[in-house]
Design an enzyme around this catalytic site. Structure first.
Site, PDB file in Angstrom:
ATOM      1  N   GLY A  45       3.058  -0.961   4.224  1.00  0.00           N
ATOM      2  CA  GLY A  45       3.074   0.465   3.891  1.00  0.00           C
ATOM      3  C   GLY A  45       4.481   0.908   3.515  1.00  0.00           C
ATOM      4  N   GLY A  46       5.157   1.550   4.454  1.00  0.00           N
ATOM      5  CA  GLY A  46       6.472   2.149   4.196  1.00  0.00           C
ATOM      6  C   GLY A  46       7.466   1.230   3.495  1.00  0.00           C
ATOM      7  N   GLY A  72       2.701   2.671  10.689  1.00  0.00           N
ATOM      8  CA  GLY A  72       3.616   3.799  10.494  1.00  0.00           C
ATOM      9  C   GLY A  72       4.332   4.222  11.761  1.00  0.00           C
ATOM     10  N   SER A  90       3.763  -1.701  10.312  1.00  0.00           N
ATOM     11  CA  SER A  90       5.211  -1.736  10.524  1.00  0.00           C
ATOM     12  C   SER A  90       5.835  -3.091  10.213  1.00  0.00           C
ATOM     13  CB  SER A  90       5.566  -1.285  11.953  1.00  0.00           C
ATOM     14  OG  SER A  90       5.131   0.041  12.165  1.00  0.00           O
ATOM     15  N   ASN A 122       0.869  -1.170   0.000  1.00  0.00           N
ATOM     16  CA  ASN A 122       0.000   0.000   0.000  1.00  0.00           C
ATOM     17  C   ASN A 122       0.910   1.225   0.000  1.00  0.00           C
ATOM     18  OD1 ASN A 122      -1.765   2.071   0.490  1.00  0.00           O
ATOM     19  ND2 ASN A 122      -2.387   1.393   2.529  1.00  0.00           N
ATOM     20  N   TRP A 123       1.032   1.825  -1.171  1.00  0.00           N
ATOM     21  CA  TRP A 123       1.977   2.940  -1.313  1.00  0.00           C
ATOM     22  C   TRP A 123       1.464   4.214  -0.648  1.00  0.00           C
ATOM     23  CZ3 TRP A 123       3.805   2.747  -7.165  1.00  0.00           C
ATOM     24  CH2 TRP A 123       4.400   1.506  -7.413  1.00  0.00           C
ATOM     25  N   LYS A 124       0.224   4.268  -0.280  1.00  0.00           N
ATOM     26  CA  LYS A 124      -0.395   5.466   0.310  1.00  0.00           C
ATOM     27  C   LYS A 124      -0.145   6.675  -0.613  1.00  0.00           C
ATOM     28  CE  LYS A 124      -0.093   3.228   4.744  1.00  0.00           C
ATOM     29  NZ  LYS A 124       0.030   3.325   6.189  1.00  0.00           N
ATOM     30  N   GLU A 130      -4.939  -4.708  10.672  1.00  0.00           N
ATOM     31  CA  GLU A 130      -3.963  -3.633  10.835  1.00  0.00           C
ATOM     32  C   GLU A 130      -4.259  -2.872  12.124  1.00  0.00           C
ATOM     33  OE1 GLU A 130      -2.065  -2.510   6.846  1.00  0.00           O
ATOM     34  OE2 GLU A 130      -3.872  -1.316   7.015  1.00  0.00           O
ATOM     35  N   GLU A 133      -6.523   4.793   7.888  1.00  0.00           N
ATOM     36  CA  GLU A 133      -6.353   6.219   7.617  1.00  0.00           C
ATOM     37  C   GLU A 133      -7.623   6.819   7.035  1.00  0.00           C
ATOM     38  OE1 GLU A 133      -2.749   5.541   5.501  1.00  0.00           O
ATOM     39  OE2 GLU A 133      -1.861   4.977   7.426  1.00  0.00           O
ATOM     40  N   HIS A 181      -9.363   1.205   5.055  1.00  0.00           N
ATOM     41  CA  HIS A 181      -8.051   1.410   5.692  1.00  0.00           C
ATOM     42  C   HIS A 181      -8.194   2.355   6.888  1.00  0.00           C
ATOM     43  CE1 HIS A 181      -3.938   2.617   6.405  1.00  0.00           C
ATOM     44  NE2 HIS A 181      -3.604   1.485   5.818  1.00  0.00           N
TER      45      HIS A 181
HETATM   46  P1  13P Z   1       3.239   0.675   7.564  1.00  0.00           P
HETATM   47  O1  13P Z   1       3.779  -0.624   7.011  1.00  0.00           O
HETATM   48  O2  13P Z   1       3.927   1.880   7.022  1.00  0.00           O
HETATM   49  O3  13P Z   1       3.159   0.655   9.062  1.00  0.00           O
HETATM   50  O4  13P Z   1       1.721   0.778   7.037  1.00  0.00           O
HETATM   51  C1  13P Z   1       0.896  -0.308   7.158  1.00  0.00           C
HETATM   52  C2  13P Z   1      -0.354  -0.018   6.419  1.00  0.00           C
HETATM   53  O5  13P Z   1      -1.124   0.833   6.799  1.00  0.00           O
HETATM   54  C3  13P Z   1      -0.612  -0.779   5.185  1.00  0.00           C
HETATM   55  O6  13P Z   1      -1.900  -0.561   4.722  1.00  0.00           O
END
Ligand code: 13P
Length: 258
Positions: free
Chosen positions: A236-237, A175, A215, A9-11, A169, A97, A95
């Site tokens: 994510g990251g 994050g 994470s 998930n590149w956000k 999640e 967020e 998600h």
């Molecule tokens: P991180 O891996 O950056 O913590 O993000 C997880 C996430 O929200 C994937 O959708």
């Protein structure tokens, strides 16, 4: 056996050139066929470009969100049909967020409408759920996951559920660099599977892919993936770096003996 699935998930990250370079690099490191499902979920504006670059690779395309209507006066929204049109197979829905950070937040009712709309269009939803830190500390983790599953998946048939991935999640792990421990992830996944069994029957629950997200990185992926009920990751990251995402995919392959 249920599918093992790692999705990036590149956000709201990357430029168009960086997006193309990332998937070109992954195509080389991952090879053209894999024993696990792998998807990348770029921002809407790069879906088309990424779709071109992943043709003939082992990667599939996913979006990070969709709206629940097919077309019309919904400024700024994107329909499931549009996502299908540009080559998406998957769409992340619910998600954290989108539930907690953006605007007034999406409620479970809207998330459920999106799940139904995505399925109707022929997309495979990845339903993201997870508790906040105060909810975990208040011993509400299981209750929150139960409610998000019951509301988010309301009205689905067992047949439809077979195309859905659930992503656990925990909000406090996203994050933050503080991943759930392998045991915390396993316990939550067992609970999720129990709720799915109550809702859709044992066979559907046993076959549902449940990703862990929060994470997850190249260093901790192996021990998380080693958990029996952790069927992959929503990253994510670490999905923004060729080397890290590749290592996570390889950790999934190895942990599951594929
Ligand atoms: P991180 O891996 O950056 O913590 O993000 C997880 C996430 O929200 C994937 O959708």
């Amino acid at each position: 056996m249920r599918k093992i699935f790692v999705a990036g998930n590149w956000k709201m990250n990357m430029t168009k050139a960086e997006a193309a370079a990332l998937v070109d690099g992954l195509a080389k490191t991952l090879g053209s066929s894999l024993p696990v499902e792998v998807a990348v979920c770029p921002p809407f504006v790069y879906l088309d470009t990424v779709a071109d670059h992943i043709k003939g690779t082992a990667m599939k395309l996913g979006a990070q969100n969709c709206y629940f209507e097919t077309k019309g006066a919904f400024t700024g929204e994107v329909s499931p049909q549009m996502l299908l049109d540009v080559g998406c197979t998957f769409v992340i829905i619910g998600h954290s967020e989108r539930r907690h950070t953006i605007g007034k937040g999406e409620c479970d009712g809207m998330i459920n409408k999106k799940v139904h709309a995505a399925l109707k269009a022929g997309l495979k939803p990845i339903l993201a759920i997870g508790e906040k830190l105060e909810q975990r500390d208040g011993n509400q983790m299981e209750a929150i996951l139960t409610q998000q599953l019951k509301d988010g998946l309301a009205g689905l048939t067992a047949e439809q559920m077979a195309t859905i991935t659930v992503a656990y999640e925990p909000v406090w792990a996203i994050g933050t660099g503080r991943n759930a421990t392998p045991q915390q992830a396993q316990d939550a996944h067992v609970h999720i599977r129990k709720v799915l069994a109550e809702m859709f029957g044992q066979a559907v629950a046993a076959n549902t892919t449940i990703q862990y997200g929060g994470s997850m990185n190249a260093a901790n992926a192996a021990e998380l993936m080693a958990q029996k009920d952790v069927d992959g990751g929503l990253i994510g990251g670490a999905s923004l770096k060729i080397d890290d995402f590749t290592k996570i995919v390889q950790a999934a392959v190895k942990a599951k003996g594929l």
